[in-house]
Design a protein around this motif. Structure first.
Motif, PDB file in Angstrom:
ATOM      1  N   LEU A  54       1.820   1.534  10.391  1.00 11.88           N
ATOM      2  CA  LEU A  54       2.079   1.529   8.928  1.00 11.88           C
ATOM      3  C   LEU A  54       2.711   0.206   8.585  1.00 11.88           C
ATOM      4  O   LEU A  54       3.677  -0.211   9.226  1.00 11.88           O
ATOM      5  CB  LEU A  54       3.005   2.685   8.551  1.00 11.88           C
ATOM      6  CG  LEU A  54       2.497   4.094   8.889  1.00 11.88           C
ATOM      7  CD1 LEU A  54       3.548   5.145   8.444  1.00 11.88           C
ATOM      8  CD2 LEU A  54       1.178   4.376   8.215  1.00 11.88           C
ATOM      9  N   THR A  55       2.177  -0.465   7.583  1.00 16.79           N
ATOM     10  CA  THR A  55       2.710  -1.773   7.230  1.00 16.79           C
ATOM     11  C   THR A  55       2.845  -1.913   5.717  1.00 16.79           C
ATOM     12  O   THR A  55       2.072  -1.339   4.938  1.00 16.79           O
ATOM     13  CB  THR A  55       1.786  -2.881   7.773  1.00 16.79           C
ATOM     14  OG1 THR A  55       2.360  -4.142   7.398  1.00 16.79           O
ATOM     15  CG2 THR A  55       0.374  -2.804   7.251  1.00 16.79           C
ATOM     16  N   ASP A  56       3.835  -2.651   5.317  1.00 15.55           N
ATOM     17  CA  ASP A  56       4.053  -2.999   3.905  1.00 15.55           C
ATOM     18  C   ASP A  56       3.202  -4.218   3.599  1.00 15.55           C
ATOM     19  O   ASP A  56       2.766  -4.937   4.494  1.00 15.55           O
ATOM     20  CB  ASP A  56       5.531  -3.286   3.661  1.00 15.55           C
ATOM     21  CG  ASP A  56       5.852  -3.328   2.162  1.00 15.55           C
ATOM     22  OD1 ASP A  56       4.929  -3.049   1.389  1.00 15.55           O
ATOM     23  OD2 ASP A  56       7.005  -3.664   1.839  1.00 15.55           O
ATOM     24  N   TYR A  57       2.982  -4.467   2.349  1.00 14.57           N
ATOM     25  CA  TYR A  57       2.159  -5.613   1.975  1.00 14.57           C
ATOM     26  C   TYR A  57       3.015  -6.856   1.834  1.00 14.57           C
ATOM     27  O   TYR A  57       2.633  -7.923   2.309  1.00 14.57           O
ATOM     28  CB  TYR A  57       1.444  -5.305   0.644  1.00 14.57           C
ATOM     29  CG  TYR A  57       0.564  -6.452   0.195  1.00 14.57           C
ATOM     30  CD1 TYR A  57      -0.655  -6.694   0.833  1.00 14.57           C
ATOM     31  CD2 TYR A  57       0.975  -7.288  -0.831  1.00 14.57           C
ATOM     32  CE1 TYR A  57      -1.453  -7.748   0.440  1.00 14.57           C
ATOM     33  CE2 TYR A  57       0.166  -8.343  -1.238  1.00 14.57           C
ATOM     34  CZ  TYR A  57      -1.051  -8.572  -0.595  1.00 14.57           C
ATOM     35  OH  TYR A  57      -1.839  -9.622  -1.008  1.00 14.57           O
ATOM     36  N   HIS A  58       4.162  -6.691   1.225  1.00 14.54           N
ATOM     37  CA  HIS A  58       5.028  -7.841   0.977  1.00 14.54           C
ATOM     38  C   HIS A  58       6.009  -7.966   2.136  1.00 14.54           C
ATOM     39  O   HIS A  58       6.953  -7.206   2.270  1.00 14.54           O
ATOM     40  CB  HIS A  58       5.802  -7.658  -0.352  1.00 14.54           C
ATOM     41  CG  HIS A  58       4.878  -7.617  -1.539  1.00 14.54           C
ATOM     42  ND1 HIS A  58       4.218  -8.707  -2.023  1.00 14.54           N
ATOM     43  CD2 HIS A  58       4.535  -6.554  -2.355  1.00 14.54           C
ATOM     44  CE1 HIS A  58       3.485  -8.368  -3.077  1.00 14.54           C
ATOM     45  NE2 HIS A  58       3.656  -7.040  -3.298  1.00 14.54           N
ATOM     46  N   LEU A  59       5.716  -8.946   3.023  1.00 16.35           N
ATOM     47  CA  LEU A  59       6.539  -9.175   4.224  1.00 16.35           C
ATOM     48  C   LEU A  59       6.855 -10.658   4.299  1.00 16.35           C
ATOM     49  O   LEU A  59       5.962 -11.464   4.653  1.00 16.35           O
ATOM     50  CB  LEU A  59       5.786  -8.729   5.483  1.00 16.35           C
ATOM     51  CG  LEU A  59       5.439  -7.228   5.569  1.00 16.35           C
ATOM     52  CD1 LEU A  59       4.505  -7.004   6.739  1.00 16.35           C
ATOM     53  CD2 LEU A  59       6.708  -6.411   5.745  1.00 16.35           C
ATOM     54  N   PRO A  60       8.069 -11.032   3.977  1.00 21.73           N
ATOM     55  CA  PRO A  60       8.426 -12.473   4.016  1.00 21.73           C
ATOM     56  C   PRO A  60       8.216 -13.006   5.454  1.00 21.73           C
ATOM     57  O   PRO A  60       8.675 -12.404   6.414  1.00 21.73           O
ATOM     58  CB  PRO A  60       9.894 -12.481   3.607  1.00 21.73           C
ATOM     59  CG  PRO A  60      10.100 -11.200   2.850  1.00 21.73           C
ATOM     60  CD  PRO A  60       9.175 -10.204   3.441  1.00 21.73           C
ATOM     61  N   GLY A  61       7.527 -14.109   5.530  1.00 20.30           N
ATOM     62  CA  GLY A  61       7.295 -14.766   6.825  1.00 20.30           C
ATOM     63  C   GLY A  61       6.157 -14.164   7.619  1.00 20.30           C
ATOM     64  O   GLY A  61       5.836 -14.645   8.712  1.00 20.30           O
ATOM     65  N   MET A  62       5.516 -13.092   7.112  1.00 14.97           N
ATOM     66  CA  MET A  62       4.423 -12.457   7.821  1.00 14.97           C
ATOM     67  C   MET A  62       3.245 -12.298   6.871  1.00 14.97           C
ATOM     68  O   MET A  62       3.417 -11.969   5.687  1.00 14.97           O
ATOM     69  CB  MET A  62       4.826 -11.075   8.363  1.00 14.97           C
ATOM     70  CG  MET A  62       5.966 -11.118   9.374  1.00 14.97           C
ATOM     71  SD  MET A  62       6.393  -9.483   9.982  1.00 14.97           S
ATOM     72  CE  MET A  62       4.974  -9.103  10.944  1.00 14.97           C
TER      73      MET A  62
END
Length: 832
Positions: A54-62
């Protein structure tokens, strides 16, 4: 029960992570959970197994797209769900293409379990599908590998048209490119009907393979063993679309079968054949072998090589033949074998080794031919050509061959031979008065008497009519000795033929006149030999018949003299005409250490005779034995007289002949002479010659040991003139060597003789033996021998052999006699 999911959550906000985790826990679907916030943690986490990401869309640096690629690199089927707000249709499509599995809105967290279940099911289905594809591909690869690697050729053939649809590698190597070709082009036309019949019964599992002729890739035909199998039908109730033809090249086998049939026919030939294993055991024989030997195959296999090579009982020959067979791999030759019934037959045999590819012998093949009839025919032809039909003696033709051979042998050996020509006296009167049948009977009896009187190596031939010829070979280089032997043979034959003959009821006498000629190859021819014998035979007839005469008048004279000498010697022994003379032996300091007894014959007419005149006759006639015994008796008696005359005895050397030494009672006769004379055995020294060492060495050593134990000493006389062996010298119980005077005579001038003497001296010292030099006649010889450490000397330089009374007188007076000054001291201690 709800399924539990191991979930990897990628979220930069700890609060959002905890909220999402709590939602999943509340719904009872969370098994294991891990939170990552950057690429490094994600890479580390993906090393563990997960059910979903499960992943978020807004990921600083990723970057979400890179996250999806990282997950797909770790596991292509691992579901990746994006939990986020709205991202736009284009971005969503881009992420789906990148490998994103599904979207879940943050405001619809309750749907996550359902989305997870659906994603996992889809992943499972895709995984099973991939595995099925992989299994199918592997199966296809395995089938193709097996199809191509099968050692026999395989052809897939269309059921209806007979067209080849596929062929494996082996089929292509044998037949060339086969796909698209009809079997009518591949199978020989004469074999197509058999192939069609087999297709109709392809399901018969017990049907034997077909043997067909096929067209090879090189354009040449070959034999193949073919079988048919049908492929499974495409669907139930449908006919198979193909059938499979297997092809095995059996050309070599067919050739081998043909060879075997030919060999089988050849094996049962008129010639005996036998097959053996590598150890020489019989494996198989043919009927001809059984007919020749009388042994069945079972008997031959049981008794093996003794049946094959019985060699008439000659085990040494059988072992030699088998050694040659094993070493050379081939042997042929003629042998005499024994049949099962015990009868002998002549056989011609050959043996050849059979080797495998490694060069190792696996079998032997032998042939056997009975050549008894051929041999018998050859013998009969030879007998008719070379033997007299009445007496079965060699005829004139064979006699000529034997004489030529004797001439050639005589040229090489320089030895004499002799021919005796015998003519039956008044034989014509027997034929004329009694008839030819009685004459033939007389010839047969006469030939048998002569045959019995001759040695095995002598030739007796019928020369013609009533004439016979005897050929004597190897009579030695001494003409007188050879003549004496020939004369003895002639006299033996004359006496044998002069005995009474019984011809039926008739009794009569028939003597023979015998002529003898001696010859050596370099001086004679066959014609001259026979001519001289003929002349001598007529001399015998002119002398009154029933006599023996030589061709050479001088030879006859010498033989007469020799016969007279033998007669006189026998009488002289009986009358005591033999006397001893004594020659002193002196040591290096000039002292007398002993003497040698030398026999002389005081002949009543011819005076005192040296041994060279009569010893040869004594040796030849056997008189040397009583003569030698007489010498021993006189020597022992002389020793006794010296003991009585002087303070201490004289050591006396006595010569012993080989013939005397070989007598069975020699040891006892020596000891008896010593006992009868009453003297110590240590006073006697026996001188033997090298010829004794060429006889029975063990017997010689035993006799010498027995006498040495009693005290008798031994010296080896005339050393260097015979065939000495150092091994004999080490075995014989000797105390002294005597250098022959033939070597001393030329000292010190002749270098070779000097070297021989020095060698003998050095060798004797090494063996611990004393050395006496014979024949010392000059001061120069004495000085040379002294310089090279010779122990003792004997010869005219110290005195000639003296009669017993003269020697006694000198010892009694204690003075010298015509010897060097050193001999004055030599007599010290021997005065009266």
């Amino acid at each position: 029960m709800k399924p539990l999911f191991d979930v990897l959550i990628i979220e930069d906000s700890p609060a959002d992570y905890l909220l999402l985790r709590r939602q999943l826990e509340r719904r009872g679907v969370l098994g294991r959970c891990l939170h990552v916030e950057d690429d490094q943690a994600l890479e580390q986490a993906l090393r563990e197994p997960w059910d979903a990401v499960l992943t978020d869309y807004h990921l600083p640096g990723m970057d979400i797209a890179r996250i999806v690629r990282m997950v797909r690199a770790a596991d292509p089927l691992l579901p990746v769900l994006l939990v986020s707000g709205s991202i736009g249709e284009e971005r969503a499509v881009e992420l789906l293409r990148a490998g994103l599995t599904d979207f879940v809105a943050k405001d619809a967290v309750a749907r996550i379990p359902e989305a997870l279940a659906r994603a996992l099911q889809e992943a499972s289905d895709r995984r099973e599908l991939q595995q099925a594809h992989a299994a199918l591909a592997a199966s296809e690869h395995k089938f193709r590998s097996l199809f191509d690697s099968t050692p026999c050729g395989l052809l897939g053939v269309d059921r209806e048209s007979g067209t080849v649809l596929q062929g494996n590698r082996q089929a292509r190597q044998m037949l060339g490119e086969v796909v698209g070709r009809s079997l009518d082009d591949i199978v020989h036309e004469q074999d197509l009907p058999a192939l069609a019949r087999r297709r109709a019964h392809a399901v018969a599992a017990d049907a034997a393979p077909l043997q067909l002729r096929l067209q090879g890739a090189d354009g040449h035909g070959f034999w193949a063993e073919c079988d048919i199998a049908e492929l499974a039908a495409a669907g139930e109730g449908e006919a198979p679309a193909q059938w499979v033809l297997s092809v095995v090249d059996i050309t070599e086998r067919k050739l081998a079968e043909d060879e075997l049939r030919i060999s089988s026919i050849a094996f049962e030939s008129q010639e005996g054949l036998v097959v053996l294993d590598a150890a020489g055991n019989i494996q198989r024989v043919n009927q001809a072998f059984t007919a020749i030997t009388g042994h069945t195959q079972k008997q031959a296999c049981e008794e093996s090589s003794t049946v094959l090579l019985s060699t008439g009982g000659d085990d040494a020959l059988r072992r030699r033949v088998w050694r040659l067979i094993r070493e050379e791999g081939y042997w042929q030759g003629e042998v005499v074998n024994r049949r099962r019934d015990g009868s002998l037959y002549s056989a011609w045999m050959t043996f050849s080794a059979v080797r495998n590819g490694a060069g190792e012998v696996t079998h032997y093949v032998g042939t056997l031919s009975d050549i008894s009839r051929e041999k018998e025919a050859q013998r009969e032809i030879h007998r008719l050509a070379y033997f007299d039909p009445l007496t079965d003696l060699p005829n004139r033709r064979l006699l000529h061959d034997r004489i030529e051979h004797a001439l050639a042998a005589s040229r090489r050996s320089e030895e004499h031979a002799a021919v005796l020509l015998l003519d039956l006296d008044h034989f014509k009167k027997v034929n004329d008065s009694l008839g030819h049948n009685f004459g033939d009977d007389l010839l047969l009896q006469a030939s048998e008497r002569m045959r019995s009187a001759l040695r095995a190596g002598d030739t007796l031939a019928r020369f013609g009519g009533d004439e016979f010829v005897v050929l004597l070979e190897d009579l030695g280089s001494d003409a007188i000795a050879a003549g004496r032997h020939a004369e003895r043979v002639g006299e033996t034959l004359r006496e044998a033929l002069a005995r009474r003959y019984q011809l039926g009821a008739q009794s009569l006498y028939c003597t023979a006149s015998i002529g003898i000629t001696l010859f050596r190859g370099r001086d004679a021819t066959m014609e001259s030999v026979l001519r001289h014998a003929d002349l001598a035979m007529y001399r015998a007839k002119n002398a009154g018949r029933n006599s023996v005469r030589f061709f050479e008048p001088q030879m006859q004279t010498e033989l007469n003299a020799r016969n007279a000498l033998e007669t006189d010697l026998r009488a002289g022994l009986e009358r005591g005409e033999l006397v001893l003379h004594y020659q002193p032996q002196v040591d290096d300091d000039g002292y007398l250490i002993g003497a040698e007894a030398l026999v002389r014959w005081n002949h009543p007419q011819r005076g005192l005779l040296a041994p060279g005149v009569f010893i040869g006759v004594a040796e030849e006639t056997g008189l040397i034995v009583p003569l030698g015994l007489r010498v021993l008796e006189m020597a022992c008696a002389q020793l006794r007289r010296w003991v009585e005359l002087h303070e201490r005895p004289m050591r006396l050397a006595v010569n012993v002949s080989s013939r005397q030494f070989r007598q069975g009672d020699f040891v006892e006769s020596v000891l008896r002479c010593l006992r009868d004379a009453g003297v110590e055995a240590s006073w006697l020294k026996l001188e033997i010659t090298e010829s004794l060492m060429l006889e029975n060495i063990d017997e010689a050593v035993a006799k010498m040991d027995a006498l040495q134990d009693a005290g008798v000493g031994f010296a080896l006389d005339d050393f260097g003139t015979g065939s000495s062996s150092l091994s004999y010298l080490t075995r014989l119980p000797l105390e002294q060597l005597k250098i022959d005077q033939s070597f001393v005579r030329n000292l010190p001038e002749v270098r070779n003789d000097a070297m021989v003497v020095q060698t003998i001296l050095a060798m004797a010292k090494g063996l611990g033996l004393e050395v006496v030099a014979e024949g010392v006649e000059t001061e120069a010889q004495l000085e040379f021998l002294r310089r090279h450490r010779c122990d003792a000397f004997q010869g005219w330089h110290f005195g000639r052999p003296l009669a017993a009374e003269d020697f006694d007188d000198l010892l009694r007076r204690g003075v010298s006699w015509s010897v060097p000054p050193v001999a004055e001291e030599a007599l010290r201690g021997y005065g009266a």
